[in-house]
Design a protein around this motif. Sequence first.
Motif, PDB file in Angstrom:
ATOM      1  N   ARG A   1     -13.684   2.764  -3.090  1.00 26.35           N
ATOM      2  CA  ARG A   1     -13.258   2.192  -4.369  1.00 26.35           C
ATOM      3  C   ARG A   1     -13.473   3.191  -5.501  1.00 26.35           C
ATOM      4  O   ARG A   1     -14.574   3.693  -5.698  1.00 26.35           O
ATOM      5  CB  ARG A   1     -14.010   0.889  -4.642  1.00 26.35           C
ATOM      6  CG  ARG A   1     -13.690  -0.228  -3.659  1.00 26.35           C
ATOM      7  CD  ARG A   1     -14.339  -1.542  -4.064  1.00 26.35           C
ATOM      8  NE  ARG A   1     -15.795  -1.464  -3.966  1.00 26.35           N
ATOM      9  CZ  ARG A   1     -16.492  -1.725  -2.864  1.00 26.35           C
ATOM     10  NH1 ARG A   1     -15.861  -2.082  -1.747  1.00 26.35           N
ATOM     11  NH2 ARG A   1     -17.809  -1.642  -2.858  1.00 26.35           N
TER      12      ARG A   1
ATOM     13  N   ALA B   1      -8.751  -1.508   0.959  1.00 30.36           N
ATOM     14  CA  ALA B   1      -7.484  -1.941   0.365  1.00 30.36           C
ATOM     15  C   ALA B   1      -7.053  -3.289   0.931  1.00 30.36           C
ATOM     16  O   ALA B   1      -6.570  -4.167   0.197  1.00 30.36           O
ATOM     17  CB  ALA B   1      -6.405  -0.887   0.620  1.00 30.36           C
TER      18      ALA B   1
ATOM     19  N   LYS C   1       0.910  -0.554  -9.478  1.00 27.22           N
ATOM     20  CA  LYS C   1       0.781   0.902  -9.563  1.00 27.22           C
ATOM     21  C   LYS C   1       2.161   1.528  -9.370  1.00 27.22           C
ATOM     22  O   LYS C   1       2.959   1.046  -8.555  1.00 27.22           O
ATOM     23  CB  LYS C   1      -0.174   1.436  -8.495  1.00 27.22           C
ATOM     24  CG  LYS C   1      -1.403   0.565  -8.231  1.00 27.22           C
ATOM     25  CD  LYS C   1      -2.291   0.380  -9.430  1.00 27.22           C
ATOM     26  CE  LYS C   1      -3.487  -0.497  -9.075  1.00 27.22           C
ATOM     27  NZ  LYS C   1      -4.331  -0.797 -10.262  1.00 27.22           N
TER      28      LYS C   1
ATOM     29  N   TYR D   1      -9.155  -5.957  -0.650  1.00 29.46           N
ATOM     30  CA  TYR D   1      -8.737  -6.117  -2.045  1.00 29.46           C
ATOM     31  C   TYR D   1      -7.482  -6.983  -2.125  1.00 29.46           C
ATOM     32  O   TYR D   1      -7.386  -7.911  -2.948  1.00 29.46           O
ATOM     33  CB  TYR D   1      -8.487  -4.748  -2.669  1.00 29.46           C
ATOM     34  CG  TYR D   1      -7.841  -4.792  -4.032  1.00 29.46           C
ATOM     35  CD1 TYR D   1      -8.602  -4.968  -5.181  1.00 29.46           C
ATOM     36  CD2 TYR D   1      -6.453  -4.639  -4.160  1.00 29.46           C
ATOM     37  CE1 TYR D   1      -7.992  -5.007  -6.438  1.00 29.46           C
ATOM     38  CE2 TYR D   1      -5.844  -4.673  -5.408  1.00 29.46           C
ATOM     39  CZ  TYR D   1      -6.626  -4.856  -6.547  1.00 29.46           C
ATOM     40  OH  TYR D   1      -6.023  -4.898  -7.781  1.00 29.46           O
TER      41      TYR D   1
ATOM     42  N   ILE E   1       0.840  -1.195   0.000  1.00 29.05           N
ATOM     43  CA  ILE E   1       0.000   0.000   0.000  1.00 29.05           C
ATOM     44  C   ILE E   1       0.875   1.245   0.000  1.00 29.05           C
ATOM     45  O   ILE E   1       1.794   1.369   0.823  1.00 29.05           O
ATOM     46  CB  ILE E   1      -0.921   0.043   1.242  1.00 29.05           C
ATOM     47  CG1 ILE E   1      -1.951  -1.083   1.205  1.00 29.05           C
ATOM     48  CG2 ILE E   1      -1.654   1.382   1.328  1.00 29.05           C
ATOM     49  CD1 ILE E   1      -2.919  -1.068   2.384  1.00 29.05           C
TER      50      ILE E   1
ATOM     51  N   SER F   1       0.898  -2.543  -4.911  1.00 27.38           N
ATOM     52  CA  SER F   1      -0.302  -3.237  -5.382  1.00 27.38           C
ATOM     53  C   SER F   1      -1.542  -2.360  -5.262  1.00 27.38           C
ATOM     54  O   SER F   1      -2.492  -2.510  -6.034  1.00 27.38           O
ATOM     55  CB  SER F   1      -0.515  -4.527  -4.575  1.00 27.38           C
ATOM     56  OG  SER F   1       0.575  -5.403  -4.740  1.00 27.38           O
ATOM     57  N   THR F   2      -1.541  -1.464  -4.276  1.00 30.11           N
ATOM     58  CA  THR F   2      -2.679  -0.568  -4.087  1.00 30.11           C
ATOM     59  C   THR F   2      -2.181   0.836  -3.779  1.00 30.11           C
ATOM     60  O   THR F   2      -1.086   1.025  -3.243  1.00 30.11           O
ATOM     61  CB  THR F   2      -3.588  -1.027  -2.928  1.00 30.11           C
ATOM     62  OG1 THR F   2      -2.852  -1.002  -1.711  1.00 30.11           O
ATOM     63  CG2 THR F   2      -4.135  -2.426  -3.162  1.00 30.11           C
TER      64      THR F   2
ATOM     65  N   GLY G   1      -7.878  -1.537  -7.228  1.00 28.48           N
ATOM     66  CA  GLY G   1      -6.661  -1.344  -6.463  1.00 28.48           C
ATOM     67  C   GLY G   1      -6.349   0.097  -6.148  1.00 28.48           C
ATOM     68  O   GLY G   1      -5.328   0.390  -5.510  1.00 28.48           O
TER      69      GLY G   1
END
Length: 322
Positions: A265, A299, A91, A302, A4, A104-105, A270
């Motif tokens: 979201r 998150a 990302k 997810y 994150i 990833s997020t 993500g």
Amino acid sequence: MQQIIIIGSGPAGFTAAIYAARAELSPVLFASQVEPGGELMNTTEVENFPGFPEGIQGPELMMQMQQQAERFGTQVVYDDVASVELQGDIKRVTASDGTVHEASTVIFATGSAYRKLGLPEEDRFSGHGLSWCATCDGFFFKEKTIAVVGGGDSAMEEATFLTRFASKVYVIHRRDSLRASKIMQQRAFDNEKIEFIWDSEVAAIHGESEVTGITLRSTADGTERDLALEGLFVAIGNDPRVHLVHGQLELTSEGTIAVEGRSSRTSLPGVFAAGDVVDPTYRQAITAAASGTTAALDAEHYLAARPTTVSADTEVTAPAAV
């Protein structure tokens, strides 16, 4: 490769970091190198944040939030984000120094910026008689003479709210008619504590350590006059900080990042958003903090639902489901 990345260091960002860190997701939080801590860093006494019956200074509240986030393992990076790439499973966040961080997020908690009058005195008087939030600061202006600058719904709402505390509220507007809705106008017109000053703008703010008055300039003929005041509220709008996501995330008609219902979201898997950057209405520290909680939990869920392998050469370990 991070799980994150959080962009923003206000109540939403640090609350998201606290929750993510306690879930052992080792979040990395980007705090601006210029203005870390968000708008509360410009606020003196905060009396409406739960848990502080005697009130707390804005900068102290943000410092405590940061310490709590770091206690659980949040890494705070004092740098601005230059650009983001949000498509795909991985990302990419590029810092102003050119360093590229992958995750990833991503949680956007970039907040919003109050529109200012553009006067050199604004920064000096911020929190010392000059405010952009009646709900936050109105209590400190009991039995005082104050003014609200603006002509929209927000200005009428602020002026009406402030009459609960102030003895006199001037509304200063550049034109000879308001942009506010008819019902909001009428409420202000009907309030005996409110007086309108038409076709005028604030040319200067006066005072030593506190606001003591302003100079008004006529937008009709340019003449100037002084007005004694003990407080000035600016209600000319605010702008969500969405410059990083233009062309990548869906935005609302108000210019905020669009999210699904009560979740965080966004239009891309993500990618999550929290705080004032999704909230055109309430814009309070406590609602931003609650929104940060939502973003961290979204998150986390997810990540828990994802397969452990996101590409042929990159592996991440998904956290255990909660």
